[in-house]
Write an enzyme that holds these catalytic residues in place. Structure first.
Site, short mmCIF file in Angstrom:
data_model
loop_
_atom_site.label_atom_id
_atom_site.label_comp_id
_atom_site.label_asym_id
_atom_site.label_seq_id
_atom_site.Cartn_x
_atom_site.Cartn_y
_atom_site.Cartn_z
CB SER A 125 -10.34 0.20 -1.72
OG SER A 125 -10.08 -0.54 -3.03
CE1 TYR A 149 -5.89 -2.87 1.29
CE2 TYR A 149 -7.23 -3.45 -0.76
CZ TYR A 149 -6.70 -2.38 0.21
OH TYR A 149 -6.69 -1.22 -0.31
CE LYS A 153 -7.72 0.05 2.71
NZ LYS A 153 -7.13 1.08 3.47
P1 NAD Z 1 1.87 2.31 0.84
O1 NAD Z 1 2.36 1.13 0.98
O2 NAD Z 1 2.87 2.87 -0.38
O3 NAD Z 1 1.82 3.23 2.04
C1 NAD Z 1 1.22 2.90 3.41
C2 NAD Z 1 2.30 3.45 4.41
O4 NAD Z 1 1.55 3.00 5.69
C3 NAD Z 1 3.66 2.73 4.21
O5 NAD Z 1 4.42 3.95 4.08
C4 NAD Z 1 3.93 2.04 5.46
O6 NAD Z 1 5.10 1.86 5.64
C5 NAD Z 1 2.92 2.61 6.47
N1 NAD Z 1 2.39 1.75 7.51
C6 NAD Z 1 2.03 0.21 7.13
N2 NAD Z 1 1.53 -0.31 8.38
C7 NAD Z 1 1.82 0.87 9.23
C8 NAD Z 1 1.89 0.83 10.81
N3 NAD Z 1 1.06 -0.25 11.42
N4 NAD Z 1 2.08 1.92 11.11
C9 NAD Z 1 2.59 2.78 10.79
N5 NAD Z 1 2.89 2.89 9.37
C10 NAD Z 1 2.39 1.72 8.66
O7 NAD Z 1 0.51 2.21 0.12
P2 NAD Z 1 -0.32 3.25 -0.58
O8 NAD Z 1 -0.78 2.81 -2.10
O9 NAD Z 1 0.16 4.64 -0.51
O10 NAD Z 1 -1.60 3.04 0.09
C11 NAD Z 1 -2.17 4.22 1.12
C12 NAD Z 1 -3.69 3.76 1.67
O11 NAD Z 1 -4.45 3.66 0.40
C13 NAD Z 1 -3.60 2.22 2.10
O12 NAD Z 1 -4.68 2.29 3.16
C14 NAD Z 1 -4.20 1.55 1.04
O13 NAD Z 1 -4.83 0.08 1.37
C15 NAD Z 1 -5.26 2.30 0.55
N6 NAD Z 1 -5.34 2.27 -1.08
C16 NAD Z 1 -4.49 2.19 -2.02
C17 NAD Z 1 -4.48 1.85 -3.30
C18 NAD Z 1 -3.45 1.61 -4.28
O14 NAD Z 1 -3.82 1.02 -5.20
N7 NAD Z 1 -2.45 2.01 -3.92
C19 NAD Z 1 -6.10 1.84 -3.56
C20 NAD Z 1 -7.04 1.77 -2.78
C21 NAD Z 1 -6.64 2.14 -1.37
C1 UD1 Z 2 -6.07 -4.45 -7.60
C2 UD1 Z 2 -6.90 -5.17 -6.33
C3 UD1 Z 2 -7.70 -4.18 -5.60
C4 UD1 Z 2 -6.93 -2.88 -5.13
C5 UD1 Z 2 -6.38 -2.28 -6.46
C6 UD1 Z 2 -5.83 -1.19 -6.44
C7 UD1 Z 2 -6.74 -7.51 -6.89
C8 UD1 Z 2 -7.68 -8.74 -7.30
N1 UD1 Z 2 -7.46 -6.25 -6.64
O1 UD1 Z 2 -7.29 -4.14 -8.54
O2 UD1 Z 2 -8.24 -4.57 -4.46
O3 UD1 Z 2 -8.04 -1.78 -4.78
O4 UD1 Z 2 -5.62 -3.19 -7.01
O5 UD1 Z 2 -4.49 -1.34 -5.54
O6 UD1 Z 2 -5.51 -7.68 -6.69
N2 UD1 Z 2 -3.54 -7.04 -14.98
C9 UD1 Z 2 -2.72 -7.75 -15.98
N3 UD1 Z 2 -1.45 -8.26 -15.96
C10 UD1 Z 2 -0.73 -7.79 -14.54
C11 UD1 Z 2 -1.42 -7.02 -13.69
C12 UD1 Z 2 -2.80 -6.76 -14.06
O7 UD1 Z 2 -3.34 -7.77 -16.96
O8 UD1 Z 2 0.49 -8.07 -14.67
C13 UD1 Z 2 -4.79 -6.37 -15.26
C14 UD1 Z 2 -5.83 -6.97 -14.28
O9 UD1 Z 2 -6.33 -8.51 -14.72
C15 UD1 Z 2 -6.79 -6.03 -14.17
C16 UD1 Z 2 -6.10 -4.53 -14.60
O10 UD1 Z 2 -4.89 -5.16 -15.11
O11 UD1 Z 2 -7.74 -6.04 -15.40
C17 UD1 Z 2 -5.73 -3.95 -13.34
O12 UD1 Z 2 -5.08 -4.63 -12.43
P1 UD1 Z 2 -4.44 -4.17 -11.01
O13 UD1 Z 2 -3.58 -3.13 -11.27
O14 UD1 Z 2 -3.86 -5.32 -10.24
O15 UD1 Z 2 -5.79 -3.60 -10.17
P2 UD1 Z 2 -7.30 -4.18 -9.74
O16 UD1 Z 2 -7.30 -5.43 -10.34
O17 UD1 Z 2 -8.10 -3.28 -10.31
#
Ligand code: NAD
Ligand code: UD1
Length: 337
Positions: A125, A149, A153
């Site tokens: 991330s 978290y 990562k």
């Molecule tokens: P998500 O929660 O939709 O998907 C994660 C999946 O992993 C879920 O289906 C959950 O059931 C499964 N899971 C959790 N713990 C588990 C375990 N112990 N064993 C087996 N399955 C398990 O999340 P996502 O948004 O698809 O994110 C996927 C990956 O990407 C994660 O590692 C997350 O940290 C990373 N990531 C997500 C974002 C984002 O904004 N969505 C941003 C940066 C990184």
């Molecule tokens: C968040 C996580 C980051 C993660 C990313 C993707 C935090 C502090 N950081 O990032 O670790 O990798 O999500 O999952 O949680 N905002 C509003 N109102 C809201 C929600 C968000 O104004 O109700 C604003 C925030 O202040 C920010 C932007 O929208 O400026 C994006 O927010 P968000 O979607 O939560 O993502 P990040 O903060 O970038």
């Protein structure tokens, strides 16, 4: 046909990646414990692609379960999404996050090693950049974390780099995602947040469908063009395609690479809100609130490395991201069951 194990494959990013993998001709095996997703996602993947992936309801904390999957299948590579991802929650229950995201991941890497499967794509991330000194953010910028978290990562990145040093046969792609949003254009798969969403676009979607009253805009006094926070939002389908490019690269090169997956464009909270208003065809109420603790002013990617190394770049614009999010929201008022 290469066989790819996708951990967390029924989740948000995992499900979109399964679709792209199948469409690119890979055989997909999904592992998920269904903690944050539904088995019904597999039927949706089948509707889109014509193929239902083989599924193991397994926890990555279950070492025996992992061994069994590698014993029963000849797996060529793993894309590892499984994990917990809520920043605020990770501050409340850090040990649970370290157990799931670190111990679980180490179990997976051990099972891979035992089976001689040494090709991995890992979900990192942009949070590993902490408070970046400037934007766009390059992969060689310093890393640091501000919450458990983010630490999980960064620790996974360190563990995997050590593994690559210990055994030059490993290929590991550390993909640093910026802000994934949107949904598959079919409206069949998308993000289903648990409870009240923390992230911006899922929250706006609930305002648009009337479940939440108004958007709370966290601060309008940042040093950005309109004062609200700027982020690099990337369409989840583009992100999924980035995984296919990374996988192809990993299958041909050894060692670890860190790569940003973003668009290289920053959008402010109000710009995203206005794009969403266009998408859903109505005005969306908002109120300016205090800054959210821990937030940074701006965060967007330098995308040159992804382009040079993988030949990948994002294609969808912010309008399409909002339209596809809205399409999914309208078609799935109760999520995916
Ligand atoms: P998500 O929660 O939709 O998907 C994660 C999946 O992993 C879920 O289906 C959950 O059931 C499964 N899971 C959790 N713990 C588990 C375990 N112990 N064993 C087996 N399955 C398990 O999340 P996502 O948004 O698809 O994110 C996927 C990956 O990407 C994660 O590692 C997350 O940290 C990373 N990531 C997500 C974002 C984002 O904004 N969505 C941003 C940066 C990184
Ligand atoms: C968040 C996580 C980051 C993660 C990313 C993707 C935090 C502090 N950081 O990032 O670790 O990798 O999500 O999952 O949680 N905002 C509003 N109102 C809201 C929600 C968000 O104004 O109700 C604003 C925030 O202040 C920010 C932007 O929208 O400026 C994006 O927010 P968000 O979607 O939560 O993502 P990040 O903060 O970038």
């Amino acid at each position: 046909m290469a066989v790819i194990l996708v951990t967390g494959g029924t989740g948000y990013i995992g499900s979109h990646t399964c679709v792209e993998l199948i469409q690119a001709g890979y055989e997909v095996i999904v592992l998920d414990n269904l903690y944050n997703s539904s088995e019904a996602v597999l039927n949706r993947i089948e509707t889109i692609t014509g193929t239902k992936p083989k599924f193991y309801k397994t926890d990555i904390l279950d070492k025996e379960g992992l061994r069994r999957i590698f014993a029963e299948n000849k797996i060529d590579a793993v894309i590892h999404f499984a994990g917990y991802k809520a920043v605020g929650e990770s501050v409340q229950i850090p040990l649970t996050y370290y157990e799931n995201n670190i111990s679980g991941s180490v179990n997976l890497y051990e099972a891979m090693k035992e089976a001689g499967c040494k090709t991995l794509v890992f979900s990192s991330s942009a949070t590993v950049y902490g408070s970046p000194k400037s934007c766009p953010i390059r992969e060689d910028f310093p890393v640091s974390t501000t919450n458990p978290y983010g630490s999980t990562k960064l620790m996974n990145e360190m563990i995997l780099q050590d593994v690559c040093v210990s055994d030059p046969d490993w290929s590991v792609m550390l993909l640093r995602y910026f802000n994934p949003i949107g949904a598959h254009p079919s409206g069949l798969i998308g993000e289903v947040p648990n409870g009240i969403p923390n992230n911006l676009v899922p929250y706006i979607a609930r305002v648009a469908n009337g479940t939440l009253e108004f958007l709370r805009v966290f601060g309008n006094d940042y040093p950005t063009p309109d004062g609200t926070g700027v982020r690099d939002y990337i369409h989840v389908v583009d992100l999924a395609k980035g995984h296919i490019s990374a996988l192809r690269y990993a299958m041909e090169h050894k060692g670890a690479e860190k790569i940003n997956l973003g668009t290289g464009n920053g959008y402010s909270v109000l710009e995203v809100l206005h794009a969403y208003e266009e998408a859903c065809g109505k005005k969306l109420p908002y109120k300016i609130m205090e800054r959210r603790p821990g937030d940074i002013a701006e965060c967007w990617a330098d995308t040159e490395k992804a382009w040079k190394l993988l030949g990948w770049k994002a294609e969808y614009d912010i309008q399409a991201m909002c339209e596809h999010s809205w399409n999914f929201t309208v078609k799935n008022p109760d999520g995916i069951r």
